[in-house]
Design a protein around this motif. Structure first.
Motif, PDB file in Angstrom:
ATOM      1  N   HIS A 111       0.806  -1.220   0.000  1.00  0.00           N
ATOM      2  CA  HIS A 111       0.000   0.000   0.000  1.00  0.00           C
ATOM      3  C   HIS A 111       0.843   1.276   0.000  1.00  0.00           C
ATOM      4  N   ASP A 112       2.137   1.173   0.332  1.00  0.00           N
ATOM      5  CA  ASP A 112       3.012   2.348   0.186  1.00  0.00           C
ATOM      6  C   ASP A 112       3.015   2.826  -1.268  1.00  0.00           C
ATOM      7  N   ALA A 113       3.148   1.875  -2.185  1.00  0.00           N
ATOM      8  CA  ALA A 113       3.173   2.225  -3.608  1.00  0.00           C
ATOM      9  C   ALA A 113       1.821   2.761  -4.065  1.00  0.00           C
ATOM     10  N   SER A 114       0.738   2.203  -3.534  1.00  0.00           N
ATOM     11  CA  SER A 114      -0.602   2.677  -3.892  1.00  0.00           C
ATOM     12  C   SER A 114      -0.802   4.121  -3.434  1.00  0.00           C
ATOM     13  N   TYR A 115      -0.268   4.431  -2.272  1.00  0.00           N
ATOM     14  CA  TYR A 115      -0.334   5.805  -1.758  1.00  0.00           C
ATOM     15  C   TYR A 115       0.374   6.764  -2.713  1.00  0.00           C
ATOM     16  N   LEU A 116       1.561   6.388  -3.172  1.00  0.00           N
ATOM     17  CA  LEU A 116       2.303   7.227  -4.120  1.00  0.00           C
ATOM     18  C   LEU A 116       1.538   7.369  -5.435  1.00  0.00           C
ATOM     19  N   ALA A 117       0.890   6.279  -5.857  1.00  0.00           N
ATOM     20  CA  ALA A 117       0.094   6.330  -7.087  1.00  0.00           C
ATOM     21  C   ALA A 117      -1.045   7.332  -6.953  1.00  0.00           C
ATOM     22  N   GLY A 118      -1.644   7.399  -5.763  1.00  0.00           N
ATOM     23  CA  GLY A 118      -2.720   8.357  -5.533  1.00  0.00           C
ATOM     24  C   GLY A 118      -2.236   9.794  -5.646  1.00  0.00           C
ATOM     25  N   ILE A 119      -1.037  10.055  -5.144  1.00  0.00           N
ATOM     26  CA  ILE A 119      -0.458  11.397  -5.255  1.00  0.00           C
ATOM     27  C   ILE A 119      -0.307  11.790  -6.723  1.00  0.00           C
ATOM     28  N   ILE A 120       0.287  10.896  -7.504  1.00  0.00           N
ATOM     29  CA  ILE A 120       0.524  11.177  -8.922  1.00  0.00           C
ATOM     30  C   ILE A 120      -0.793  11.319  -9.675  1.00  0.00           C
ATOM     31  N   LEU A 268       7.378   7.002 -14.501  1.00  0.00           N
ATOM     32  CA  LEU A 268       6.273   7.678 -15.182  1.00  0.00           C
ATOM     33  C   LEU A 268       6.550   7.885 -16.665  1.00  0.00           C
ATOM     34  N   GLY A 269       7.773   7.641 -17.088  1.00  0.00           N
ATOM     35  CA  GLY A 269       8.098   7.831 -18.497  1.00  0.00           C
ATOM     36  C   GLY A 269       7.798   9.251 -18.947  1.00  0.00           C
ATOM     37  N   SER A 270       7.171   9.379 -20.102  1.00  0.00           N
ATOM     38  CA  SER A 270       6.863  10.709 -20.641  1.00  0.00           C
ATOM     39  C   SER A 270       5.784  11.422 -19.842  1.00  0.00           C
ATOM     40  N   PHE A 271       5.031  10.679 -19.027  1.00  0.00           N
ATOM     41  CA  PHE A 271       3.959  11.305 -18.243  1.00  0.00           C
ATOM     42  C   PHE A 271       4.504  12.226 -17.159  1.00  0.00           C
ATOM     43  N   ILE A 272       5.780  12.077 -16.839  1.00  0.00           N
ATOM     44  CA  ILE A 272       6.348  12.926 -15.792  1.00  0.00           C
ATOM     45  C   ILE A 272       6.257  14.403 -16.169  1.00  0.00           C
ATOM     46  N   ASN A 273       6.238  14.684 -17.472  1.00  0.00           N
ATOM     47  CA  ASN A 273       6.151  16.074 -17.931  1.00  0.00           C
ATOM     48  C   ASN A 273       4.744  16.642 -17.804  1.00  0.00           C
ATOM     49  N   ARG A 274       3.766  15.773 -17.526  1.00  0.00           N
ATOM     50  CA  ARG A 274       2.376  16.223 -17.412  1.00  0.00           C
ATOM     51  C   ARG A 274       1.927  16.365 -15.963  1.00  0.00           C
ATOM     52  N   VAL A 275       2.775  15.942 -15.041  1.00  0.00           N
ATOM     53  CA  VAL A 275       2.445  16.054 -13.618  1.00  0.00           C
ATOM     54  C   VAL A 275       3.081  17.329 -13.074  1.00  0.00           C
TER      55      VAL A 275
END
Length: 310
Positions: A111-120, A268-275
């Motif tokens: 759930h640590d990773a799920s928490y980070l996913a929620g942030i993103i 996040l690959g290319s999506f990092i530029n959209r966050v």
């Protein structure tokens, strides 16, 4: 043979979730390639033959037997009663009786990773409406979905989160209806915590965060990231305890946490530029805080519910 090489057998029933079995199996293969273990495995074992094969393996000279027993909880423990000197490490949701002294269990406690996913996800969503798909009656799924919601709300307390829980196998027709409803409600990103949902969400051209495995190569334009489970830390702990004659019955689920390297959020690959940069910074800060034990993601195993912002 190297002096610390251990003999390990993997047992994987055919009805178990393939993603979980693959993760366990691949970690054992890596240990074998390193020369840490000699590894034999039994994959796709028919349900009716599980007990017979587990008994046959237990009669052999293995230092450790690994796998998952979510459909065979009582049966596996009954076999272990007849082989008390054999060490087992199984994926399981039930505690082990004290009279079984070498029967350790684990969960993909991620759930640590799920928490980070929620942030993103909260930072990336334009409509501020997120969809999540989990598994009904699964405390592991509940933990992940609640942690995802926690992360999302830390970025935007007014975020809308629509929850869908799947009971049994995924029905394509029902999935199409659920996705159509979520799209109509404004969902522009889905957390496919339930493995398999990513196939349908990406077919519907909805941005998706997957689970357990990284699906970016399959869906490069729509797969934002995935919450990954790494079994290697758990296996390493078990192997070290065997070498030190310290293997015992316990729940090793904590080694699936971020602090121990047992889970992570895929690139996040290319999506990092959209966050937004501040959201990326927040996620990075939380990763460091969790690893340094300065922050703990809440463990909530209550039924996750749809939450609509004001």
């Amino acid at each position: 043979m190297r002096p610390y090489e251990l003999k390990v057998a993997g047992l994987y029933p055919e009805a178990q979730q393939l993603a979980i079995s693959d993760t366990i199996h691949n970690s054992a293969i890596k240990s074998a390639i390193r020369g840490d273990i000699k590894y034999d495995f039994y994959r796709g074992v028919p349900e009716r033959e599980f007990e017979t094969i587990l008994r046959e393996i237990s009669e052999q000279d293995y230092d450790l037997i690994i796998g998952s027993i979510f459909n065979h909880e009582d049966l596996a423990r009954a076999v272990a009663l007849d082989f008390r000197s054999q060490s087992y490490l199984f994926g399981s949701y039930r505690p082990t009786p004290e009279f079984l002294t070498s029967f350790s269990i684990f969960e993909n406690y991620t759930h640590d990773a799920s928490y980070l996913a929620g942030i993103i996800a909260s930072g990336l969503s334009e409509t501020k409406v997120l969809g999540v798909f989990g598994t009904l009656y699964s405390l592991n799924s509940y933990r992940n979905l609640n942690a995802f919601t926690q992360g999302a709300k830390e970025v935007n307390s007014q975020i809308n989160i629509l929850v869908e829980l799947i009971d049994g196998a995924i029905d394509p027709a029902i999935m199409a209806e659920k996705l159509e409803f979520q799209k109509a409600f404004g969902v522009d990103l889905i957390y496919a915590e339930r493995v398999g949902v990513e196939k349908y969400s990406t077919e519907n051209e909805i941005l998706t965060i997957g689970n357990i495995h990284n699906h970016a190569k399959q869906y490069p334009d729509l797969m934002v990231s995935s919450t990954l489970w790494h079994f290697q830390p758990t296996l390493n702990v078990a192997l070290n305890r065997l070498r030190n004659n310290d293997f015992k019955t316990e729940n090793l689920r904590q080694y699936s946490g971020l602090k121990h390297g047992g889970c992570s959020l895929a690139s996040l690959g290319s999506f990092i530029n959209r966050v937004p940069p501040d959201v990326i910074e927040k996620a990075a800060r939380r990763i460091n805080e969790i690893k340094n034990e300065n922050y703990e993601v809440a463990t909530v195993e209550l039924l996750p519910v749809t939450e609509l912002g004001q």
